[in-house]
Enzyme design. Structure first.
Site, short mmCIF file in Angstrom:
data_model
loop_
_atom_site.label_atom_id
_atom_site.label_comp_id
_atom_site.label_asym_id
_atom_site.label_seq_id
_atom_site.Cartn_x
_atom_site.Cartn_y
_atom_site.Cartn_z
N ASN A 1 42.46 18.11 30.00
CA ASN A 1 43.67 17.37 30.30
C ASN A 1 44.91 17.33 30.06
O ASN A 1 44.76 16.68 29.08
CB ASN A 1 42.82 15.67 30.42
CG ASN A 1 43.46 14.78 31.28
OD1 ASN A 1 44.06 15.17 31.86
ND2 ASN A 1 43.36 13.82 30.97
N LYS B 1 46.98 15.83 31.05
CA LYS B 1 48.18 14.27 31.43
C LYS B 1 49.31 14.98 32.34
O LYS B 1 49.82 16.33 32.60
CB LYS B 1 48.12 13.68 30.14
CG LYS B 1 47.10 13.53 29.30
CD LYS B 1 47.13 13.26 28.11
CE LYS B 1 45.42 12.79 28.30
NZ LYS B 1 44.94 11.45 26.74
N HIS C 1 40.40 7.75 34.00
CA HIS C 1 40.70 7.78 32.48
C HIS C 1 41.09 6.16 32.01
O HIS C 1 41.54 5.68 32.27
CB HIS C 1 41.78 8.83 32.53
CG HIS C 1 41.78 9.49 31.21
ND1 HIS C 1 42.82 8.76 30.42
CD2 HIS C 1 41.86 10.71 30.82
CE1 HIS C 1 42.74 9.99 29.31
NE2 HIS C 1 42.00 10.64 28.79
N GLU D 1 43.72 6.10 30.64
CA GLU D 1 45.19 5.54 30.11
C GLU D 1 45.89 4.87 31.49
O GLU D 1 46.40 4.50 31.76
CB GLU D 1 45.94 7.07 29.88
CG GLU D 1 46.16 7.74 28.94
CD GLU D 1 46.26 8.94 28.32
OE1 GLU D 1 46.51 9.12 27.47
OE2 GLU D 1 47.00 10.06 29.36
N GLU E 1 34.67 8.81 26.70
CA GLU E 1 35.70 8.98 25.57
C GLU E 1 36.16 7.43 24.72
O GLU E 1 36.71 6.57 24.70
CB GLU E 1 37.07 9.33 26.15
CG GLU E 1 37.22 8.84 27.57
CD GLU E 1 38.50 8.60 28.08
OE1 GLU E 1 39.23 9.25 27.62
OE2 GLU E 1 38.86 8.22 29.03
N GLY F 1 43.99 10.01 18.90
CA GLY F 1 44.98 9.50 18.41
C GLY F 1 45.35 8.70 17.43
O GLY F 1 46.16 7.88 16.80
N SER G 1 39.09 13.39 20.80
CA SER G 1 39.98 14.19 19.50
C SER G 1 38.97 15.77 19.35
O SER G 1 38.58 14.96 18.42
CB SER G 1 40.14 13.54 18.85
OG SER G 1 41.16 12.00 18.97
N LEU H 1 42.38 63.22 42.73
CA LEU H 1 41.46 62.72 41.60
C LEU H 1 40.37 63.90 41.97
O LEU H 1 39.48 64.36 42.73
CB LEU H 1 40.80 61.14 41.74
CG LEU H 1 41.64 60.07 42.50
CD1 LEU H 1 40.67 58.93 42.28
CD2 LEU H 1 42.74 60.24 41.07
N ASN H 2 40.38 64.48 40.44
CA ASN H 2 39.14 66.24 40.54
C ASN H 2 37.94 65.95 39.72
O ASN H 2 37.37 66.84 39.25
CB ASN H 2 39.54 67.26 40.19
CG ASN H 2 38.74 67.90 40.72
OD1 ASN H 2 38.68 68.67 41.38
ND2 ASN H 2 38.54 68.99 39.63
N GLY I 1 34.46 64.45 39.96
CA GLY I 1 33.42 64.38 40.32
C GLY I 1 32.47 65.42 40.48
O GLY I 1 33.03 66.91 40.68
N LYS J 1 33.13 68.82 42.65
CA LYS J 1 32.60 69.79 43.83
C LYS J 1 33.46 70.24 45.07
O LYS J 1 33.42 71.45 45.74
CB LYS J 1 32.59 67.94 44.53
CG LYS J 1 32.19 68.46 45.65
CD LYS J 1 32.19 66.80 46.06
CE LYS J 1 31.14 65.78 46.00
NZ LYS J 1 32.00 64.19 46.08
N GLY K 1 34.46 55.34 36.43
CA GLY K 1 34.91 54.96 38.30
C GLY K 1 36.59 55.54 38.55
O GLY K 1 37.31 55.64 36.82
N ASN L 1 41.77 61.50 46.54
CA ASN L 1 40.28 62.61 46.53
C ASN L 1 40.45 63.34 46.74
O ASN L 1 41.32 63.90 47.48
CB ASN L 1 38.71 61.91 46.85
CG ASN L 1 39.08 60.38 46.79
OD1 ASN L 1 38.79 59.76 45.60
ND2 ASN L 1 37.82 59.28 46.98
#
Length: 756
Positions: free
Chosen positions: A49, A51, A138, A140, A208, A214, A254, A368-369, A371, A382, A474, A503
């Site tokens: 919280n 506040k 609450h 307060e 609470e 406090g 607290s 990208l090579n 695989g 591949k 990946g 790819n």
């Protein structure tokens, strides 16, 4: 402290024996009814919280960045976290909180419906904004703004009607405690709301003790437990034992990192409502104490293993992020409720740009090579497969680059991302293309990541062959591999700004000057080439729009089962990722700074055995990411619809057979494209499972691929070989059900089933 007669239960924070004991107010059976049966597993919940804090939006962002570093240490399947920011920030930070695996909670709502109520907002308003939680009652709100028990009860009623989850606060002030009214206050505040609650699954009670907030006075874990145990007993008597057993009760006096460990051990404390401590980086210490992940104990073993293997820091940071997501139990699903479809995008055909060849000097072509093509029975890259006229994928790519250099009279930069399994073979095959470069000027190597033992998430080991303990992470590893290898900084230093990545098995993905110019002029940091989905693509991932804003990818592994029908709805989700991507390298560098060296890409689990060839070996998880998923990391990222001709990957022998046929042709700039008469649609080839591997396919076509330029669909069932000059037109099925290999005689087959 007073002692209750009923089973000598301790008084609830009672200062003297004169105080009436809350537990004593009910019969012994009522007190015990919630505990006689086997206890129900209640998921911990921690609320923060804020506040009317912090002071500025910037402070909030800095706090959340600090929290993010601790996320891997939290098991989000064991603890739910909701944060209550100031009202003005409820929607501003929704996406950020959800990205941290946290819910967003309002601090209040109106007891009225919509109307002339200045300064109010209703439960329905909160639901309409996509929020699921609000805090009510609450201390307060009660003490500073005069809210009565009846006010709180009316608010609870409105939230129940709207389907909004409520954290309902109860608790006594210091003077009430000192007057011996602890039990009376708890019973009164909670009791006022009971008639309004119909759905207890949407209620969390937060006890609470206001006197312990406090004031320097602190409730002991035993005192807090006794109070919350009595609250549960009261619910058992006033509502039902089932409700009492399942409702979650937080403690909110607290709480801090020093006292939370002892408090959370108490059987009736199901989490915390944290005030001031939730505005500090150490709030995450409370959360991870409540729900510690395997990361806490296991990560040092992974870190040590990767350091000994020589992995660079970027690789370690990336795997740490991925493993943290796994260990945390984070929900990586993308349900329909979080998405909107993308209705329209700019298209290649309608681009109105004048191609600017000068941009090529600032641009890198990256393939990208990594695989091996194991799914096609290969033990090499591949890209070393023959495609056409004696050329492999790599041959054609090298010749495409050489042609562009000559055509545009520029020294076009080309690089490969190889894996540790493909590097040597690839560099050997490219030696003859001296203009491409060598060594680190030509390649950087994809990182490797430890395999994870599926049963306990520890590092997998395999003494027979320790190399099986590692896997490629990946193609999302593109980004940390560029960073960790020094490639990104080297390119930026040399003046390169833009990167086109695709790819190596997609020969349709060539450098297109028109697209490059559009990308640069758009000033987008990241652009994805997408194609329109057909029924053939419905099981693959699709592009979508996050309800919080921005484009994203949803892969099939991220789709909840209940949403599968909509996932496959190609009229709703119209576009798929071709894995042809354009990246602003400066923006990428800035993104690494923003995310402290590890991009938060969605993590996918790939279930395997540690030795892929030994199905009886240890079950492991390979953690992988996809490079296209980075679209959600770049603010302002865009997409472009491209012709299907730019997407021609070879994933199976079906694809390879089609590519080798006369349905495709080799252009003067060494591209493989469909012939015009195909009208952009490749032939649909379905080979028998026995032809899954390339060596078997080669035996099937000793005279070369049959003619498929006029073929709509070819199905092969059983063992066959194609004679020379076989022509397939329309839809044709070739069947051999008699066993042994049979030859398909020369000739034309059109819209028929040929049984051999």
């Amino acid at each position: 402290m007073a002692v209750c007669k009923s089973k000598k239960k301790r008084a609830l924070l009672c200062p003297s024996a004169a105080q009436a004991c809350f537990a004593e107010a009910f019969c012994e059976a009522a007190v015990l009814s919630a505990s006689d049966s086997a206890p129900m597993a209640r998921k911990f919940i921690v609320g923060g919280n804020w506040k009317c804090n912090p002071k500025t939006y910037k402070e909030c962002n800095e706090l959340l960045r600090g929290w993010k570093k601790s996320l891997p240490m939290v098991d989000r399947s064991a603890v739910e976290v909701v944060i209550c920011p100031p009202a003005l920030w409820l929607t501003s930070f929704t996406e950020t909180f959800e990205g941290l695996g946290m819910g967003v909670c309002a601090q209040n709502c109106s007891k009225t419906d919509a109307g002339a109520f200045t300064g109010e907002w209703t439960a329905a308003n909160l639901v309409d904004l996509g929020l699921q939680w609000t805090l009510l009652g609450h201390s307060e709100r009660r003490s500073l703004y005069g809210e009565t028990d009846e006010d709180v009860a009316l608010k609870v009623e409105k939230c129940q009607a709207a389907g909004l989850n409520v954290i309902l606060c109860i608790g006594e002030k210091l003077e009430e405690r000192e007057a011996g009214k602890t039990d009376e206050v708890n019973k009164r505040q909670l009791g006022a709301c009971l008639p309004k609650i119909k759905d207890w699954d949407k209620v969390v009670i937060a006890y609470e003790p206001v006197w312990a907030i406090g004031t320097g006075k602190v409730a002991t874990p035993e005192q807090a437990e006794e109070t919350q145990k009595a609250i549960r007993a009261y619910l058992s008597q006033a509502v039902s034992s089932a409700v009492a057993e399942k409702v979650r009760i937080q403690y909110g006096g607290s709480v801090n990192p020093e006292n939370c460990a002892e408090l959370i051990k108490q059987p009736n404390i199901d989490g915390f409502l944290v005030g001031g401590a939730s505005l500090k980086p150490s709030f995450m210490d409370i959360v991870k104490t409540v729900g510690p992940s395997k990361m806490v104990d296991v990560w040092p073993a992974y870190e040590s293993k990767m350091e000994k293997e020589g992995c660079n820091q970027a690789a370690i940071d990336a795997f740490k992020y991925n493993y943290g997501v796994l260990a945390s139990g984070a929900d990586v699903m993308l349900p329909e409720s979080k998405l909107d479809p993308v209705d329209s995008l700019p298209t290649f055909e309608k681009l109105k740009v004048k191609p600017d060849a000068r941009l090529l000097k600032k641009t890198l072509i990256l393939k990208l090579n990594g695989g091996l093509g194991t799914g096609m029975g290969l033990e090499k890259a591949k890209s070393l497969l023959e495609v056409t006229e004696g050329n492999t994928f790599l041959d054609l790519i090298a010749q495409q680059v050489a042609w562009m250099k000559k055509e545009f009279k520029t020294d076009l930069k080309f690089m490969l991302m190889n894996s540790f399994a493909t590097s040597a073979d690839t560099l050997e095959a490219l030696k003859k293309y001296t203009d491409l470069g060598t060594g680190s000027d030509l390649e950087f190597v994809q990182n490797k990541a430890p395999k994870v033992t599926a049963s306990d998430l520890t590092p997998a080991s395999w003494e027979k062959d320790s190399s099986h303990e590692w896997c490629p992470p990946g193609h999302g590893d593109l980004y940390p591999a560029m960073l960790g290898s020094g490639t990104l900084d080297k390119l930026l230093k040399k003046g390169y700004r833009y990167m086109f990545v695709s790819n190596s098995d997609n020969l349709g993905a060539t450098m297109d000057l028109k697209i490059l110019t559009h990308f640069v002029q758009s000033e987008a940091p990241f652009m994805m080439e997408v194609a329109e989905r057909t029924d053939a693509d419905k099981k693959g991932g699709h592009l979508a729009q996050s309800k919080a804003g921005g484009l994203l990818l949803r892969e099939s592994a991220q789709c909840p089962e209940a949403d599968e029908k909509e996932f496959q709805n190609t009229s709703k989700y119209k576009f798929f990722n071709t894995n042809n991507l354009w990246v602003d390298l400066r923006a990428l560098k800035n993104l690494f700074r923003k995310f402290d060296g590890a991009l938060p890409l969605p993590v996918m689990k790939n279930s395997k055995t540690v030795d892929p060839r030994d199905k009886a070996s240890t079950k492991v998880l390979q953690l992988e990411t996809a490079m296209g998923a980075a679209i959600q990391c770049f603010p302002g990222a865009s997409a472009l619809v491209i012709p299907r001709s730019r997407f021609a990957p070879v994933k199976t022998t079906n694809d390879l057979l089609a590519l080798r046929s006369d349905a495709y042709q080799l252009t003067e700039d060494f591209r493989i494209v469909l012939k015009e008469e195909r009208d952009g649609v490749p032939p649909d080839v379905k080979l028998d499972g026995m032809y899954k591997f390339t060596d078997a396919m080669e035996k099937m076509i000793p005279n070369g691929a049959p003619s498929l330029v006029g073929c709509k669909k070819l199905v092969v069932e059983g063992e066959v070989t194609f004679a020379k000059d076989v022509v397939i037109k329309g839809t044709v099925t070739i069947k051999n059900t008699s066993g042994g290999s049979k030859e398909v005689p020369s000739g034309t087959y059109e819209d028929t089933t040929k049984e051999l």
